[in-house]
Design a protein around this motif. Structure first.
Motif, PDB file in Angstrom:
ATOM      1  N   SER A 123       0.845  -1.185   0.000  1.00 24.75           N
ATOM      2  CA  SER A 123       0.000   0.000   0.000  1.00 24.75           C
ATOM      3  C   SER A 123       0.886   1.242   0.000  1.00 24.75           C
ATOM      4  O   SER A 123       2.067   1.177   0.370  1.00 24.75           O
ATOM      5  N   ILE A 124       0.326   2.357  -0.407  1.00 29.13           N
ATOM      6  CA  ILE A 124       1.085   3.607  -0.399  1.00 29.13           C
ATOM      7  C   ILE A 124       1.585   3.919   1.002  1.00 29.13           C
ATOM      8  O   ILE A 124       2.735   4.335   1.201  1.00 29.13           O
ATOM      9  N   ALA A 125       0.742   3.682   1.998  1.00 27.36           N
ATOM     10  CA  ALA A 125       1.106   4.023   3.370  1.00 27.36           C
ATOM     11  C   ALA A 125       2.230   3.151   3.921  1.00 27.36           C
ATOM     12  O   ALA A 125       2.997   3.602   4.777  1.00 27.36           O
ATOM     13  N   ASP A 126       2.342   1.907   3.446  1.00 29.74           N
ATOM     14  CA  ASP A 126       3.336   0.978   3.993  1.00 29.74           C
ATOM     15  C   ASP A 126       4.729   1.590   4.036  1.00 29.74           C
ATOM     16  O   ASP A 126       5.459   1.444   5.017  1.00 29.74           O
ATOM     17  N   ARG A 127       5.113   2.263   2.967  1.00 30.26           N
ATOM     18  CA  ARG A 127       6.465   2.813   2.884  1.00 30.26           C
ATOM     19  C   ARG A 127       6.498   4.321   3.140  1.00 30.26           C
ATOM     20  O   ARG A 127       7.367   4.826   3.857  1.00 30.26           O
ATOM     21  N   SER A 128       5.547   5.054   2.530  1.00 30.50           N
ATOM     22  CA  SER A 128       5.616   6.512   2.618  1.00 30.50           C
ATOM     23  C   SER A 128       5.386   7.018   4.043  1.00 30.50           C
ATOM     24  O   SER A 128       5.965   8.038   4.440  1.00 30.50           O
ATOM     25  N   LYS A 129       4.564   6.314   4.818  1.00 27.20           N
ATOM     26  CA  LYS A 129       4.318   6.740   6.194  1.00 27.20           C
ATOM     27  C   LYS A 129       5.606   6.709   7.019  1.00 27.20           C
ATOM     28  O   LYS A 129       5.811   7.529   7.915  1.00 27.20           O
ATOM     29  N   LEU A 130       6.496   5.775   6.697  1.00 27.88           N
ATOM     30  CA  LEU A 130       7.772   5.666   7.401  1.00 27.88           C
ATOM     31  C   LEU A 130       8.699   6.825   7.076  1.00 27.88           C
ATOM     32  O   LEU A 130       9.657   7.084   7.805  1.00 27.88           O
ATOM     33  N   HIS A 131       8.446   7.503   5.959  1.00 26.46           N
ATOM     34  CA  HIS A 131       9.306   8.599   5.499  1.00 26.46           C
ATOM     35  C   HIS A 131       8.558   9.939   5.498  1.00 26.46           C
ATOM     36  O   HIS A 131       8.819  10.802   4.668  1.00 26.46           O
ATOM     37  N   ASP A 132       7.635  10.083   6.465  1.00 19.70           N
ATOM     38  CA  ASP A 132       6.863  11.324   6.608  1.00 19.70           C
ATOM     39  C   ASP A 132       6.114  11.663   5.327  1.00 19.70           C
ATOM     40  O   ASP A 132       5.998  12.822   4.950  1.00 19.70           O
ATOM     41  N   TRP A 133       5.634  10.625   4.636  1.00 22.90           N
ATOM     42  CA  TRP A 133       4.819  10.754   3.421  1.00 22.90           C
ATOM     43  C   TRP A 133       5.574  11.388   2.256  1.00 22.90           C
ATOM     44  O   TRP A 133       4.967  11.857   1.308  1.00 22.90           O
ATOM     45  N   LYS A 134       6.882  11.370   2.321  1.00 21.48           N
ATOM     46  CA  LYS A 134       7.691  11.947   1.235  1.00 21.48           C
ATOM     47  C   LYS A 134       8.721  10.929   0.765  1.00 21.48           C
ATOM     48  O   LYS A 134       9.538  10.443   1.552  1.00 21.48           O
ATOM     49  N   ILE A 135       8.676  10.583  -0.520  1.00 21.28           N
ATOM     50  CA  ILE A 135       9.657   9.692  -1.132  1.00 21.28           C
ATOM     51  C   ILE A 135      10.570  10.553  -1.990  1.00 21.28           C
ATOM     52  O   ILE A 135      10.156  11.099  -3.018  1.00 21.28           O
ATOM     53  N   LYS A 136      11.803  10.712  -1.560  1.00 17.16           N
ATOM     54  CA  LYS A 136      12.728  11.603  -2.261  1.00 17.16           C
ATOM     55  C   LYS A 136      13.092  11.050  -3.638  1.00 17.16           C
ATOM     56  O   LYS A 136      13.003   9.842  -3.869  1.00 17.16           O
ATOM     57  N   PRO A 137      13.509  11.931  -4.559  1.00 16.57           N
ATOM     58  CA  PRO A 137      13.869  11.462  -5.911  1.00 16.57           C
ATOM     59  C   PRO A 137      14.914  10.352  -5.877  1.00 16.57           C
ATOM     60  O   PRO A 137      15.928  10.448  -5.196  1.00 16.57           O
ATOM     61  N   HIS A 138      14.636   9.307  -6.610  1.00 20.44           N
ATOM     62  CA  HIS A 138      15.529   8.148  -6.683  1.00 20.44           C
ATOM     63  C   HIS A 138      15.219   7.427  -7.985  1.00 20.44           C
ATOM     64  O   HIS A 138      14.365   7.855  -8.768  1.00 20.44           O
ATOM     65  N   GLN A 139      15.896   6.325  -8.237  1.00 16.43           N
ATOM     66  CA  GLN A 139      15.653   5.549  -9.451  1.00 16.43           C
ATOM     67  C   GLN A 139      15.914   4.078  -9.180  1.00 16.43           C
ATOM     68  O   GLN A 139      16.513   3.705  -8.168  1.00 16.43           O
ATOM     69  N   HIS A 140      15.406   3.229 -10.075  1.00 18.72           N
ATOM     70  CA  HIS A 140      15.566   1.789  -9.950  1.00 18.72           C
ATOM     71  C   HIS A 140      16.220   1.232 -11.205  1.00 18.72           C
ATOM     72  O   HIS A 140      15.858   1.627 -12.318  1.00 18.72           O
ATOM     73  N   HIS A 141      17.147   0.326 -11.023  1.00 17.95           N
ATOM     74  CA  HIS A 141      17.713  -0.410 -12.154  1.00 17.95           C
ATOM     75  C   HIS A 141      17.036  -1.772 -12.229  1.00 17.95           C
ATOM     76  O   HIS A 141      16.984  -2.510 -11.250  1.00 17.95           O
ATOM     77  N   GLY A 142      16.493  -2.100 -13.401  1.00 16.80           N
ATOM     78  CA  GLY A 142      15.884  -3.402 -13.593  1.00 16.80           C
ATOM     79  C   GLY A 142      14.485  -3.538 -13.019  1.00 16.80           C
ATOM     80  O   GLY A 142      13.937  -4.640 -12.998  1.00 16.80           O
ATOM     81  N   LEU A 143      13.893  -2.432 -12.553  1.00 16.10           N
ATOM     82  CA  LEU A 143      12.564  -2.469 -11.965  1.00 16.10           C
ATOM     83  C   LEU A 143      11.681  -1.372 -12.554  1.00 16.10           C
ATOM     84  O   LEU A 143      12.142  -0.252 -12.785  1.00 16.10           O
ATOM     85  N   ALA A 144      10.437  -1.692 -12.795  1.00 15.22           N
ATOM     86  CA  ALA A 144       9.431  -0.700 -13.185  1.00 15.22           C
ATOM     87  C   ALA A 144       8.388  -0.642 -12.072  1.00 15.22           C
ATOM     88  O   ALA A 144       8.195  -1.614 -11.340  1.00 15.22           O
ATOM     89  N   GLN A 145       7.744   0.514 -11.935  1.00 19.05           N
ATOM     90  CA  GLN A 145       6.737   0.653 -10.894  1.00 19.05           C
ATOM     91  C   GLN A 145       5.430   1.188 -11.466  1.00 19.05           C
ATOM     92  O   GLN A 145       5.421   1.977 -12.415  1.00 19.05           O
TER      93      GLN A 145
END
Length: 299
Positions: free
Chosen positions: A32-54
């Motif tokens: 769920s969106i909350a599973d990860r974003s809640k741990l980071h104060d609802w903010k996911i900083k710019p990043h990227q993934h190699h070999g993964l699509a979302q």
């Protein structure tokens, strides 16, 4: 090489905030969106993934997404597809509800091939909007069922998850994108070489080819191939080859009853004892220990 220098400083994750492998060798992750974003104060900083699509589905609440330095506001009904190496970030309202699905490209490529439409997965980020109640109900069911199967352990779990993913991809292919991250970034030749290397690994990882073999097929030196891998994903070319071999080994150990010897031979190892040493060096557990641990996680 401007693309390399600007992108290389952006964190590259398996999943946001993680640098460890997923606990089981599924090629899909759903939360769920909350599973990860809640741990980071609802903010996911710019990043990227190699070999993964979302794929992110916002079912309720508000969000703001950054896609390759462009910003878009999201409201309920928006879906965003983020291809690999796209720099992306999110800021969610605390009332944001929805799902985030992460797919490894081996699985995504296979599903696209089965669908028979290469346009199903764009090479640049796309945002879609669900503006029909019937479509919204279908997507709620698909994402909800995918998540329920992911956290469960029912019979034919993997097949049902793939069916839900196919349904989502086909639905998206029938709709025009509401917005995009802009035209495809101008890819320098180095990025093209790196992308070709990833394709060749996927095709031939079990052949135990050397880095020099891959470099010659691409038309560059092994030293330059290693430079590109370091610039884009901060890993050597050999490490990327080994990662793909390990992923295949994990899946065979968890989802089949093959003996360790058979798994080793299938992956190009002539000596099962050497395979065991290789696997333990990469994973930290022997194949037998990994299989036992994974079985407990899937109980």
């Amino acid at each position: 090489m401007a693309v390399v220098s600007s992108v290389a400083r952006v964190p590259i994750y398996k999943l946001y905030g993680e640098r460890e492998q997923w606990p089981t060798p599924d090629m899909v992750h759903c939360e769920s969106i909350a599973d990860r974003s809640k741990l980071h104060d609802w903010k996911i900083k710019p990043h990227q993934h190699h070999g993964l699509a979302q794929i992110l589905y916002l079912r309720g609440g508000l969000a703001r997404v950054c896609l390759d330095s462009q910003y878009f506001d999201m409201r309920p009904g928006h879906i965003v597809i983020v291809p690999q190496m796209c720099v992306h970030g999110f800021r969610f309202a605390p009332n944001a509800v929805g799902h985030v699905v992460t797919l490894a490209y081996p699985l995504l490529d296979r599903l696209v091939q089965e669908i028979g439409d290469s346009q199903v997965t764009p090479s640049v980020p796309r945002i879609y909007y669900v503006d029909d109640s019937d479509d919204a109900a279908k997507l709620d069911m698909a994402f909800g069922s995918l998540h329920a199967e992911y956290v469960g352990n029912g019979a034919h779990r993997g097949r049902l998850m793939e069916s839900m993913l196919v349904a989502i991809l086909i639905w998206l292919s029938r709709h025009d994108a509401y917005a995009s991250g802009g035209p495809a970034r101008e890819r320098d030749r180095g990025h093209q070489y790196f992308h070709r290397f990833c394709q060749l690994i996927e095709k031939d990882y079990a052949a135990q080819y050397s880095v020099d073999h891959y470099a010659k097929r691409i038309g560059i030196t092994a030293a330059y191939l290693n430079v590109l891998c370091r610039q884009y994903v901060d890993q050597s070319a050999l490490e990327l080859i080994h990662q793909r071999v390990v992923l295949a080994a994990k899946r065979n150990l968890v989802y089949t009853s093959m003996t360790i010897s058979v798994v080793s031979y299938m992956l190009g190892f002539s000596d099962p004892a050497y395979f065991t040493r290789f696997f333990k060096r990469q994973v930290g557990l022997s194949p037998r220990e990994f299989r036992r641990q994974a079985a407990k996680l899937l109980e």
